[in-house]
Design an enzyme around this catalytic site. Structure first.
Site, PDB file in Angstrom:
ATOM      1  N   ASP A 218      17.812  58.713  36.308  1.00  0.00           N
ATOM      2  CA  ASP A 218      18.980  59.511  36.709  1.00  0.00           C
ATOM      3  C   ASP A 218      19.939  59.654  35.538  1.00  0.00           C
ATOM      4  O   ASP A 218      20.405  58.652  34.968  1.00  0.00           O
ATOM      5  CB  ASP A 218      19.724  58.825  37.864  1.00  0.00           C
ATOM      6  CG  ASP A 218      19.011  58.978  39.196  1.00  0.00           C
ATOM      7  OD1 ASP A 218      17.953  59.648  39.246  1.00  0.00           O
ATOM      8  OD2 ASP A 218      19.508  58.419  40.196  1.00  0.00           O
TER       9      ASP A 218
ATOM     10  N   GLY B 260      15.743  57.905  41.938  1.00  0.00           N
ATOM     11  CA  GLY B 260      14.614  58.467  42.684  1.00  0.00           C
ATOM     12  C   GLY B 260      14.746  57.984  44.119  1.00  0.00           C
ATOM     13  O   GLY B 260      15.029  56.798  44.348  1.00  0.00           O
ATOM     14  N   LYS B 261      14.568  58.900  45.053  1.00  0.00           N
ATOM     15  CA  LYS B 261      14.725  58.489  46.453  1.00  0.00           C
ATOM     16  C   LYS B 261      13.753  57.361  46.811  1.00  0.00           C
ATOM     17  O   LYS B 261      14.082  56.441  47.548  1.00  0.00           O
ATOM     18  CB  LYS B 261      14.531  59.689  47.372  1.00  0.00           C
ATOM     19  CG  LYS B 261      15.630  60.715  47.193  1.00  0.00           C
ATOM     20  CD  LYS B 261      15.513  61.883  48.130  1.00  0.00           C
ATOM     21  CE  LYS B 261      16.380  63.034  47.648  1.00  0.00           C
ATOM     22  NZ  LYS B 261      17.797  62.710  47.476  1.00  0.00           N
TER      23      LYS B 261
ATOM     24  N   GLU C 286       9.616  63.767  47.367  1.00  0.00           N
ATOM     25  CA  GLU C 286       9.742  63.968  45.918  1.00  0.00           C
ATOM     26  C   GLU C 286       8.420  63.704  45.205  1.00  0.00           C
ATOM     27  O   GLU C 286       8.369  63.689  43.982  1.00  0.00           O
ATOM     28  CB  GLU C 286      10.853  63.075  45.336  1.00  0.00           C
ATOM     29  CG  GLU C 286      12.242  63.562  45.717  1.00  0.00           C
ATOM     30  CD  GLU C 286      13.371  62.818  45.025  1.00  0.00           C
ATOM     31  OE1 GLU C 286      13.162  61.696  44.523  1.00  0.00           O
ATOM     32  OE2 GLU C 286      14.479  63.375  44.995  1.00  0.00           O
TER      33      GLU C 286
ATOM     34  N   ASN D 232      19.456  63.652  57.542  1.00  0.00           N
ATOM     35  CA  ASN D 232      20.880  63.978  57.635  1.00  0.00           C
ATOM     36  C   ASN D 232      21.001  65.256  58.474  1.00  0.00           C
ATOM     37  O   ASN D 232      19.990  65.797  58.954  1.00  0.00           O
ATOM     38  CB  ASN D 232      21.518  64.091  56.239  1.00  0.00           C
ATOM     39  CG  ASN D 232      20.921  65.223  55.418  1.00  0.00           C
ATOM     40  OD1 ASN D 232      20.346  66.174  55.956  1.00  0.00           O
ATOM     41  ND2 ASN D 232      21.043  65.126  54.108  1.00  0.00           N
TER      42      ASN D 232
ATOM     43  N   LEU E  28      25.230  61.014  59.685  1.00  0.00           N
ATOM     44  CA  LEU E  28      26.264  62.060  59.723  1.00  0.00           C
ATOM     45  C   LEU E  28      27.388  61.762  58.745  1.00  0.00           C
ATOM     46  O   LEU E  28      28.535  62.161  58.974  1.00  0.00           O
ATOM     47  CB  LEU E  28      26.822  62.157  61.152  1.00  0.00           C
ATOM     48  CG  LEU E  28      25.777  62.446  62.244  1.00  0.00           C
ATOM     49  CD1 LEU E  28      26.322  62.138  63.621  1.00  0.00           C
ATOM     50  CD2 LEU E  28      25.343  63.904  62.158  1.00  0.00           C
TER      51      LEU E  28
ATOM     52  N   GLY F 235      29.201  58.700  61.084  1.00  0.00           N
ATOM     53  CA  GLY F 235      28.356  57.635  61.619  1.00  0.00           C
ATOM     54  C   GLY F 235      26.889  58.024  61.699  1.00  0.00           C
ATOM     55  O   GLY F 235      26.420  58.875  60.938  1.00  0.00           O
TER      56      GLY F 235
ATOM     57  N   THR G 289      25.818  59.008  45.738  1.00  0.00           N
ATOM     58  CA  THR G 289      24.391  59.034  45.385  1.00  0.00           C
ATOM     59  C   THR G 289      23.696  57.789  45.929  1.00  0.00           C
ATOM     60  O   THR G 289      24.186  56.678  45.745  1.00  0.00           O
ATOM     61  CB  THR G 289      24.205  59.085  43.848  1.00  0.00           C
ATOM     62  OG1 THR G 289      25.027  60.116  43.316  1.00  0.00           O
ATOM     63  CG2 THR G 289      22.755  59.356  43.487  1.00  0.00           C
TER      64      THR G 289
ATOM     65  N   ASP H 221      19.635  56.760  50.891  1.00  0.00           N
ATOM     66  CA  ASP H 221      18.455  55.939  50.566  1.00  0.00           C
ATOM     67  C   ASP H 221      18.702  54.475  50.941  1.00  0.00           C
ATOM     68  O   ASP H 221      17.798  53.787  51.430  1.00  0.00           O
ATOM     69  CB  ASP H 221      18.155  56.019  49.063  1.00  0.00           C
ATOM     70  CG  ASP H 221      17.838  57.434  48.615  1.00  0.00           C
ATOM     71  OD1 ASP H 221      17.352  58.218  49.445  1.00  0.00           O
ATOM     72  OD2 ASP H 221      18.085  57.747  47.434  1.00  0.00           O
TER      73      ASP H 221
HETATM   74  O1  RIB Z   1      19.024  60.177  46.731  1.00  0.00           O
HETATM   75  C1  RIB Z   1      19.474  60.000  45.401  1.00  0.00           C
HETATM   76  C2  RIB Z   1      18.362  60.252  44.438  1.00  0.00           C
HETATM   77  O2  RIB Z   1      17.969  61.604  44.517  1.00  0.00           O
HETATM   78  C3  RIB Z   1      18.726  60.033  42.993  1.00  0.00           C
HETATM   79  O3  RIB Z   1      18.532  58.716  42.568  1.00  0.00           O
HETATM   80  C4  RIB Z   1      17.878  61.061  42.260  1.00  0.00           C
HETATM   81  O4  RIB Z   1      16.910  60.533  41.429  1.00  0.00           O
HETATM   82  C5  RIB Z   1      17.266  61.943  43.355  1.00  0.00           C
HETATM   83  O5  RIB Z   1      15.965  61.631  43.582  1.00  0.00           O
END
Ligand code: RIB
Length: 303
Positions: free
Chosen positions: A12, A38-39, A136, A179, A215, A219, A242, A246
């Site tokens: 990232d 990365g997710k 992804e 979401n 949401l 919540g 961010t 995840d």
């Molecule tokens: O959900 C956040 C992630 O989405 C980031 O870390 C990025 O790499 C993208 O995959």
């Protein structure tokens, strides 16, 4: 019971900006930070930090070794991650002063998973294990099909939302983590649809599945058949959202693996996501289990 996560591993590149760049515009960033992300990686880390047994499957290129080290340091099994001679996946992330983000993802090695690699990893599974997927990597539908044939429970976070969603065997999914936007697209409704209508449409379309609808500050809603639960979001000062989703996903799934009641899974996942929002970056913002439990106890949110 373990989690096998076929998920992305990204580098990232996070740019702090006063406002997101507009079409045709060039702007200066105030800072650049480079983080593991990365997710897939974020969700594996969250699940492992919450105590689950996690095997991460995926691929990196030569410059992605530090991503494996980050996962391994939190106890994720990285011994089956492929090292390929293609570029590691990466993300370009703008973060504004409100902590909101805009993300561009380049798939790179994440999109080079072969059928034989999938078979090799899935041969390590036992019936009842959880298969975790986002969108992804390549071959999401194939992985679902193969995992179902081996008796795995499929957990799908359709993010970014798949353009080919209609071609995926979504009737095999046991848990959808979505979401509002992803939920609406999955339900075939407008994104402004009320959440009741959304959950009703999802349950009608995929009656076999449970839905976890996050949401943001509103919540989280849980629905499986007639069972409905809600958990509020914890209020924190947003630094960077961010990986909040995840973090929620990994924590929730870890709770399921641990046999905890759904209410408890929702509470822990909400607390961990709130902590992640209060910090910068993706992977580094994900709390460990002790910190999450302390957060809940401080708010007398769980006894
Ligand atoms: O959900 C956040 C992630 O989405 C980031 O870390 C990025 O790499 C993208 O995959």
């Amino acid at each position: 019971m373990k989690i096998i996560n076929f998920g992305s591993l990204n580098i990232d590149r996070v740019y702090s900006v006063a406002a997101f760049v507009s079409p045709g515009e060039t702007i200066h960033a105030d800072s650049l930070r480079i983080y593991p992300g990365g997710k897939g990686l974020n969700q594996s880390l969250a699940a492992a930090r919450a105590g689950a047994d996690v095997l991460h499957a995926g691929a990196v290129g030569p410059e992605g070794a530090f991503l494996l080290a980050e996962l391994a340091a939190s106890g994720v099994d990285v011994s089956h991650i492929s090292r390929l001679d293609v570029e590691t996946g990466h993300a370009v992330i703008q973060v504004n002063p409100a902590g909101q983000n805009c993300i561009i993802v380049f798939g790179g090695a994440n999109r080079h998973l072969s059928a034989s690699y999938m078979d090799e990893v899935l041969a390590l599974s036992c019936p009842g294990d959880y298969l975790l997927l986002q969108n992804e990597t390549n071959a999401v539908g194939n992985i679902m099909q193969k995992a179902h044939e081996r008796g795995l429970q499929i957990v799908f976070n359709p993010s970014p939302f798949p353009q080919n969603a209609k071609e995926l065997p979504l009737e095999l999914v046991s848990f959808f983590m979505v979401n509002e936007t992803e939920g609406a697209l999955l339900a075939g409704l407008d994104t402004s649809a009320p959440k009741e209508a959304l959950l009703g449409a999802l349950a009608g379309r995929y009656p076999q599945a449970a839905f976890v609808l996050t949401l943001g500050s509103g919540g989280v809603e849980y629905r499986k058949g007639e069972q409905r639960l809600f958990h509020r979001a914890y209020s924190v000062e947003a630094v960077d959202t961010t990986a909040a989703g995840d973090t929620f996903c990994g924590y929730f799934l870890s709770g399921l693996c641990g046999g905890r009641p759904i209410e408890r899974c929702l509470a822990e996942a909400s607390a961990a996501a709130a902590i992640a929002v209060s910090r910068s970056g993706a992977a580094p913002s994900i709390p460990d289990y002790r910190e999450t439990v302390s957060f809940l106890e401080a708010r007398r949110a769980w006894r």
